[in-house]
Design a protein around this motif. Sequence first.
Motif, PDB file in Angstrom:
ATOM      1  N   LYS A   1      -6.550   2.664   6.211  1.00 54.62           N
ATOM      2  CA  LYS A   1      -7.833   3.345   6.453  1.00 54.62           C
ATOM      3  C   LYS A   1      -7.725   4.279   7.653  1.00 54.62           C
ATOM      4  O   LYS A   1      -8.200   5.424   7.608  1.00 54.62           O
TER       5      LYS A   1
ATOM      6  N   SER B   1      -4.764  -3.027   5.353  1.00 58.71           N
ATOM      7  CA  SER B   1      -5.862  -2.160   4.912  1.00 58.71           C
ATOM      8  C   SER B   1      -6.463  -1.373   6.073  1.00 58.71           C
ATOM      9  O   SER B   1      -6.857  -0.219   5.908  1.00 58.71           O
TER      10      SER B   1
ATOM     11  N   GLU C   1       0.864  -1.185   0.000  1.00 57.64           N
ATOM     12  CA  GLU C   1       0.000   0.000   0.000  1.00 57.64           C
ATOM     13  C   GLU C   1       0.895   1.227   0.000  1.00 57.64           C
ATOM     14  O   GLU C   1       1.869   1.297   0.759  1.00 57.64           O
TER      15      GLU C   1
END
Length: 138
Positions: free
Chosen positions: A114, A110, A87
Amino acid sequence: MNKVILVAHGQLAHEMKRSAEMIFGELSDFQSVEFLKEEGLDSIQQKISQAMTDETADYLVLADLFCGTPYNASCAVAMKNTQQTIEVVSGMSLPLVLEAASMLQGNNLSSIVKHITSVAGDTVKSFSEQLIEEEEDF
């Protein structure tokens, strides 16, 4: 296992890691990659790829500027390495580095992304605006 690579223009990434370690302690799962004036996109991609030494790890790459060379190189590395979870987030700052460090263990990548993108706006404050808000609360 999650790992973080800080990538930025000049010595910023190295110094960001050192500053974070002053507050958080040793960040052994963090690496920093510098982008020097005489380097190009290919050389920074190579440095980022070389920093990804653990093929079983998921990598969060925090870059300094959106669409800057370190960010673009990080995105290119992520697109070339589809077998790994990578990411890339721009807007690296000390508060966001510390947020990532605090969430690194026990959270999936993730969730970390976030969270740090959701709190990014909370890390920038204007003294005069804060003063006005506090006065309005009274």
